[in-house]
Design a protein around this motif. Sequence first.
Motif, mmCIF file in Angstrom:
data_model
loop_
_atom_site.group_PDB
_atom_site.id
_atom_site.type_symbol
_atom_site.label_atom_id
_atom_site.label_comp_id
_atom_site.label_asym_id
_atom_site.label_seq_id
_atom_site.Cartn_x
_atom_site.Cartn_y
_atom_site.Cartn_z
ATOM 1 N N ASN A 117 0.834 -1.204 0.000
ATOM 2 C CA ASN A 117 0.000 0.000 0.000
ATOM 3 C C ASN A 117 0.865 1.250 0.000
ATOM 4 N N TYR A 134 -14.362 6.411 -9.188
ATOM 5 C CA TYR A 134 -14.828 6.015 -7.869
ATOM 6 C C TYR A 134 -16.338 6.147 -7.772
ATOM 7 N N GLY A 193 -13.735 7.955 -3.333
ATOM 8 C CA GLY A 193 -13.418 6.621 -2.855
ATOM 9 C C GLY A 193 -14.549 5.649 -3.104
ATOM 10 N N SER A 251 -9.865 7.326 -1.175
ATOM 11 C CA SER A 251 -8.668 6.987 -1.940
ATOM 12 C C SER A 251 -7.984 8.202 -2.544
ATOM 13 N N THR A 277 -3.032 4.094 -2.826
ATOM 14 C CA THR A 277 -3.049 2.977 -3.775
ATOM 15 C C THR A 277 -2.714 1.696 -3.042
ATOM 16 N N GLY A 312 -6.227 1.868 -4.961
ATOM 17 C CA GLY A 312 -7.378 2.719 -4.693
ATOM 18 C C GLY A 312 -8.577 2.002 -4.110
ATOM 19 N N GLY A 354 -8.314 2.178 -0.040
ATOM 20 C CA GLY A 354 -8.573 3.465 0.580
ATOM 21 C C GLY A 354 -8.201 3.475 2.056
#
Length: 163
Positions: free
Chosen positions: A82, A105, A122, A128, A144, A146, A149
């Motif tokens: 992440n 999103y 998000g 995100s 990321t 994404g 989040g």
Amino acid sequence: MKKLCAIMLCAIMVLSFTGCSRQSDNTQIPNPFLDCKTLKDAEKIAGFKVTAPDKIPEGYTESVIQAIQGDLVQIIYKNGENEITFRQAKKGKKIEDISGDYNVYDEKDTIMIGDLEVVIKGNGGKVSNALWTNGDFIFSITVTPGENGIDKTDMIHMIENIS
């Protein structure tokens, strides 16, 4: 004779198609980001003082600092696979999305954090992407991958702690 001409014309057409398909543009856009050892180095390249988050979610550590000459600084914080990417750039004539996040999103909202109007995006209640302006600068924070989040409160805390 007609058969021979037809075969020759077919061969020429096939060769012309393959000749066209082999031609490709291998031109690549050079990477504008310069790796920096320190935030001060990045500030010198970008030409402005960076106001990065003082606090990031637990488990993330600063791993990459990069800058674009006279334009932008990004800091990437990692936690395993992440990443959280913070970006700051000089505001141009128009407000633009500097996040580099082109995902679509399900959720998009505009929230107020102090005097800042922040657009957050998000999925599934997680944030995100955040984008806002402050003074002469545009800021973004992107998480990321994404689809994971982070909690909205964590994003708000990062934005509140930018100094």
